[in-house]
Design an enzyme around this catalytic site. Structure first.
Site, PDB file in Angstrom:
ATOM      1  N   ASN A  58       0.882  -1.146  -0.056  1.00 19.41           N
ATOM      2  CA  ASN A  58      -0.001   0.139  -0.037  1.00 19.41           C
ATOM      3  C   ASN A  58       0.870   1.340   0.080  1.00 19.41           C
ATOM      4  OD1 ASN A  58      -2.584  -1.042  -0.119  1.00 19.41           O
ATOM      5  ND2 ASN A  58      -2.724  -0.573   2.171  1.00 19.41           N
TER       6      ASN A  58
ATOM      7  N   PRO B 235      -0.880   4.668   0.687  1.00 21.47           N
ATOM      8  CA  PRO B 235      -1.893   5.405   0.860  1.00 21.47           C
ATOM      9  C   PRO B 235      -1.680   6.797   0.860  1.00 21.47           C
ATOM     10  CG  PRO B 235      -1.572   4.301   2.946  1.00 21.47           C
ATOM     11  CD  PRO B 235      -0.429   4.015   1.909  1.00 21.47           C
TER      12      PRO B 235
ATOM     13  N   GLU C 237       1.253  -1.159 -12.398  1.00 22.92           N
ATOM     14  CA  GLU C 237       0.137  -2.087 -12.655  1.00 22.92           C
ATOM     15  C   GLU C 237      -1.111  -1.125 -13.128  1.00 22.92           C
ATOM     16  OE1 GLU C 237      -0.155  -5.381 -12.588  1.00 22.92           O
ATOM     17  OE2 GLU C 237      -1.380  -4.366 -13.832  1.00 22.92           O
TER      18      GLU C 237
ATOM     19  N   LYS D  96       2.402   6.365 -14.614  1.00 24.41           N
ATOM     20  CA  LYS D  96       1.510   5.590 -13.936  1.00 24.41           C
ATOM     21  C   LYS D  96       0.650   6.915 -13.198  1.00 24.41           C
ATOM     22  CE  LYS D  96      -1.089   3.286 -11.512  1.00 24.41           C
ATOM     23  NZ  LYS D  96      -1.941   1.901 -11.295  1.00 24.41           N
ATOM     24  N   LEU D  97       1.039   7.608 -12.715  1.00 23.90           N
ATOM     25  CA  LEU D  97       0.319   8.826 -12.057  1.00 23.90           C
ATOM     26  C   LEU D  97      -0.332   9.503 -12.936  1.00 23.90           C
ATOM     27  CD1 LEU D  97       2.540  10.632  -9.592  1.00 23.90           C
ATOM     28  CD2 LEU D  97       1.033   8.890  -9.199  1.00 23.90           C
TER      29      LEU D  97
ATOM     30  N   ALA E 228      -1.409   8.516 -16.091  1.00 26.67           N
ATOM     31  CA  ALA E 228      -2.389   7.899 -16.689  1.00 26.67           C
ATOM     32  C   ALA E 228      -3.747   7.896 -15.593  1.00 26.67           C
ATOM     33  CB  ALA E 228      -2.019   6.530 -16.984  1.00 26.67           C
TER      34      ALA E 228
ATOM     35  N   PHE F  52     -16.083   9.586  -8.886  1.00 31.35           N
ATOM     36  CA  PHE F  52     -15.264   8.463  -8.918  1.00 31.35           C
ATOM     37  C   PHE F  52     -14.748   8.069  -7.581  1.00 31.35           C
ATOM     38  CE2 PHE F  52     -12.259  12.228 -10.054  1.00 31.35           C
ATOM     39  CZ  PHE F  52     -11.288  12.091  -9.024  1.00 31.35           C
TER      40      PHE F  52
ATOM     41  N   CYS G  12      -7.427   4.518  -5.814  1.00 36.93           N
ATOM     42  CA  CYS G  12      -6.174   5.252  -6.710  1.00 36.93           C
ATOM     43  C   CYS G  12      -6.523   6.460  -6.968  1.00 36.93           C
ATOM     44  CB  CYS G  12      -6.229   4.008  -7.991  1.00 36.93           C
ATOM     45  SG  CYS G  12      -5.920   2.452  -7.608  1.00 36.93           S
TER      46      CYS G  12
ATOM     47  N   ARG H  61     -26.065   7.076 -11.066  1.00 40.64           N
ATOM     48  CA  ARG H  61     -25.109   6.121 -12.298  1.00 40.64           C
ATOM     49  C   ARG H  61     -26.055   6.376 -13.464  1.00 40.64           C
ATOM     50  NH1 ARG H  61     -19.756   4.917 -10.884  1.00 40.64           N
ATOM     51  NH2 ARG H  61     -19.671   4.613  -8.437  1.00 40.64           N
TER      52      ARG H  61
HETATM   53  C1  UGA Z   1      -8.174   2.502 -11.696  1.00 43.27           C
HETATM   54  C2  UGA Z   1      -7.321   2.664 -13.107  1.00 43.27           C
HETATM   55  O1  UGA Z   1      -8.468   2.590 -13.958  1.00 43.27           O
HETATM   56  C3  UGA Z   1      -6.361   1.339 -13.378  1.00 43.27           C
HETATM   57  O2  UGA Z   1      -5.911   1.538 -14.745  1.00 43.27           O
HETATM   58  C4  UGA Z   1      -5.497   1.707 -12.485  1.00 43.27           C
HETATM   59  O3  UGA Z   1      -4.433   0.596 -12.650  1.00 43.27           O
HETATM   60  C5  UGA Z   1      -5.783   1.476 -11.398  1.00 43.27           C
HETATM   61  O4  UGA Z   1      -6.898   2.634 -10.738  1.00 43.27           O
HETATM   62  C6  UGA Z   1      -4.777   1.565 -10.000  1.00 43.27           C
HETATM   63  O5  UGA Z   1      -3.975   2.554 -10.101  1.00 43.27           O
HETATM   64  O6  UGA Z   1      -4.459   0.444  -9.289  1.00 43.27           O
HETATM   65  P1  UGA Z   1      -9.871   1.340 -10.233  1.00 43.27           P
HETATM   66  O7  UGA Z   1      -9.676   2.305  -9.309  1.00 43.27           O
HETATM   67  O8  UGA Z   1      -9.728  -0.050  -9.919  1.00 43.27           O
HETATM   68  O9  UGA Z   1      -8.804   1.593 -11.404  1.00 43.27           O
HETATM   69  O10 UGA Z   1     -11.303   1.507 -11.050  1.00 43.27           O
HETATM   70  P2  UGA Z   1     -11.850   2.279 -12.391  1.00 43.27           P
HETATM   71  O11 UGA Z   1     -12.462   1.449 -13.144  1.00 43.27           O
HETATM   72  O12 UGA Z   1     -10.813   3.163 -12.938  1.00 43.27           O
HETATM   73  O13 UGA Z   1     -13.040   3.082 -11.706  1.00 43.27           O
HETATM   74  C7  UGA Z   1     -12.653   4.159 -10.655  1.00 43.27           C
HETATM   75  C8  UGA Z   1     -13.874   5.017 -10.416  1.00 43.27           C
HETATM   76  O14 UGA Z   1     -14.332   5.939 -11.392  1.00 43.27           O
HETATM   77  C9  UGA Z   1     -15.163   4.104  -9.938  1.00 43.27           C
HETATM   78  O15 UGA Z   1     -15.536   4.764  -8.688  1.00 43.27           O
HETATM   79  C10 UGA Z   1     -16.007   4.185 -11.125  1.00 43.27           C
HETATM   80  O16 UGA Z   1     -17.229   3.875 -11.151  1.00 43.27           O
HETATM   81  C11 UGA Z   1     -15.732   5.709 -11.674  1.00 43.27           C
HETATM   82  N1  UGA Z   1     -15.831   5.758 -13.151  1.00 43.27           N
HETATM   83  C12 UGA Z   1     -15.174   5.104 -13.937  1.00 43.27           C
HETATM   84  C13 UGA Z   1     -16.849   6.656 -13.500  1.00 43.27           C
HETATM   85  O17 UGA Z   1     -17.630   7.612 -12.553  1.00 43.27           O
HETATM   86  N2  UGA Z   1     -17.136   6.907 -14.753  1.00 43.27           N
HETATM   87  C14 UGA Z   1     -16.485   6.312 -15.839  1.00 43.27           C
HETATM   88  O18 UGA Z   1     -16.845   6.546 -16.972  1.00 43.27           O
HETATM   89  C15 UGA Z   1     -15.646   5.511 -15.428  1.00 43.27           C
END
Ligand code: UGA
Length: 486
Positions: A98, A100, A170, A229-230, A232, A281, A285, A453
């Protein structure tokens, strides 16, 4: 369960140890083990319950497809252990712990807390006395973290050991981890550009090349990889904040945010993904990594750049606040004594993870108003909900309400029974196809529906009788513009 047969006694070609058996370490090592049966992998974690869970029939994380992979590889070439002496025999050591947001001292609320990276680097240094080891940063770390890792390793290593540091961030997302790992858009490997560094990059790349096309394996210097990574994550979060900012404009104008997103995303330069408006969101991450980038920019005295990225997080806070205010205002300015059925508590569908979930903020605000909250989530436990709310709510008066006003319902229908309103906070597929007509008949009237949503057609809900608000869609009682009044 014991770790393994002694690794040195096995015929494996390479030995990997991953420190940290979390959302990243567990699935990543499972997929490497599946694709490379000749590699022996130990996943080490100091938490006994976590390792016991990985060694049991009920894994500590829910991830579609993960059970099947684990069943094939566990005990074959993948082992979970609390014994860190396995590190001594590894050729490659992944650090997957982690990082955080730091909640104390310098950089509080912004900087990444590197205490776990530091302690495991120290431990690697102490344990490894000879040979050459490749140490891979898998965790998301601040740029130039590898300098600190290198320093700690060499300061603690007593023998003749040498180390190459690689950055291999990742990109998997929770809920799709296994398919992201099986078919990644890219694998990024950063390392020193000298002979030893390039050789280490090659060695790690050759593992991924077993199942990832070579042109998807991108190699860079260490800092580029750490920064990529940051950036992206910051760019993805920025897209969501951008579309969420437009959702407010849509509600006020009668435009439909899903239609706008479709039109905008059809431009191939922009693309359709990550343009789904939401209540904000969540996840471990996005917020952490954007704030980490903000902190980096502040440290570099790049004030405008820091401000620019900070607005991505501020916009997210605004979107959550806006949703809560909408609920309260629509229900005649008070939710006190009313019951709200909350559909979904996880930060997104197909995961039981609740870290930084918008649902925590929304439920906390509803409790501040004195509402009763009936929560349904197919993967989140009541204990988890209580822990999240306890961490979030400071005011003792409101904290007390966690134990009196919050209940967990086994089904969505039960959560809504007798409630004054429904609020969809996680996009679980099942909420799209519920029999809302039947649900409406069991609710107090007037029955309200707040779709965070944009999952259900508001026209259908209004036809049933719900007073409906849907993020980014025209409101039931739109404001008039000055140029519309004569
Ligand atoms: C995110 C990145 O997408 C991954 O590429 C990255 O590896 C990861 O963080 C990390 O750094 O470990 P994650 O947090 O698991 O992945 O989930 P996401 O699918 O990115 O969703 C993040 C949030 O955004 C969720 O609450 C989701 O509901 C929200 N979201 C996503 C939206 O509100 N709208 C969208 O169009 C897409």
């Amino acid at each position: 369960m014991s770790a393994t047969p002694l690794m040195s006694a096995t015929p494996f070609s390479t030995r990997i140890v991953c420190i940290g058996a979390g959302y990243v370490g567990g699935p990543t090592m499972a997929v490497i083990a599946l694709k490379c049966p000749d590699i022996c992998i130990h996943v080490y974690d100091l938490s006994v319950p976590r390792i016991n869970a990985w060694n049991s029939a009920s894994l500590p994380i829910y991830e579609p497809g993960l059970d099947e992979v684990i069943q094939q590889v566990r005990g074959r070439n993948l082992f979970f252990t609390t014994d860190d002496s396995v590190i001594t025999q590894a050729d490659i050591i992944f650090i997957s712990v982690n990082t955080p947001t730091k909640m104390y001292g310098v950089g509080k609320g912004r900087a990444a807390d590197l205490k776990y990276i530091e302690s495991c680097s120290r431990r690697i240094g102490e344990l490894v006395s000879h040979g050459h080891k490749i140490v891979v940063e898998k965790s998301t770390v601040p740029v130039r973290c590898s300098v600190a890792v290198r320093k700690i390793l060499s300061a603690n290593s007593k023998g003749t050991a040498t180390f190459s540091i690689l950055s291999n961030p990742e990109f998997l997302a929770e809920g799709t981890a296994v398919s992201d790992l099986m078919r990644p858009d890219r694998v990024l490997i950063g390392g020193d550009q000298d002979a030893k560094g390039l050789d280490s990059i090659r060695r790690l790349a050759s593992i991924y090349e077993r199942w990832v096309p070579a042109d998807r394996i991108v190699t860079t210097n260490l800092w580029s990889s750490e920064l990529t990574k940051l950036v992206a994550n910051a760019m993805l979060a920025q897209r969501i904040s951008s579309i969420n900012s437009i959702s407010a404009v849509c509600e006020a104008t009668g435009a439909d945010v899903d239609e706008v997103a479709r039109g905008v995303g059809a431009d191939t330069r922009i693309g359709p993904k990550f343009l789904k408006a939401s209540v904000g969101f969540g996840g471990s991450c996005f917020q952490k990594d954007v704030l980490n980038l903000v902190y980096l920019c502040e440290s570099l005295q790049l004030t405008e750049v820091a401000e620019y990225w900070h607005w991505v997080v501020r916009m997210n806070d605004y979107q959550r606040r806006r949703f809560c205010e909408k609920i309260i205002k629509t229900m005649f300015d008070t939710a006190s004594g009313k019951t709200i059925a909350v559909f979904g508590f996880a930060f997104k569908k197909d995961t039981g993870d609740t870290r930084e979930s918008s649902a925590i903020e929304v439920v906390a605000s509803l409790l501040e108003e004195g509402a009763n909250v009936h929560i349904h989530d197919p993967k989140v436990s009541f204990d988890q909900v209580k822990t999240d709310l306890e961490m979030r709510i400071d005011d003792p008066r409101v904290r007390q309400l966690i134990y009196t006003n919050v209940t967990m319902s086994p089904t969505a229908e039960e959560a809504a029974n007798g409630a004054h309103a429904i609020a969809i906070l996680t996009e679980w597929d099942l909420y799209k196809t519920l029999n809302y007509e039947a649900i409406y008949s069991t609710m107090s009237k007037p029955a309200f529906f707040f779709d965070g949503r944009s999952m259900v057609d508001p026209k259908v809900l209004r036809a049933i009788g719900f007073d409906t608000y849907c993020i980014g869609k025209a409101t039931q009682h739109p404001a008039q513009f000055f140029y519309e009044t004569s």
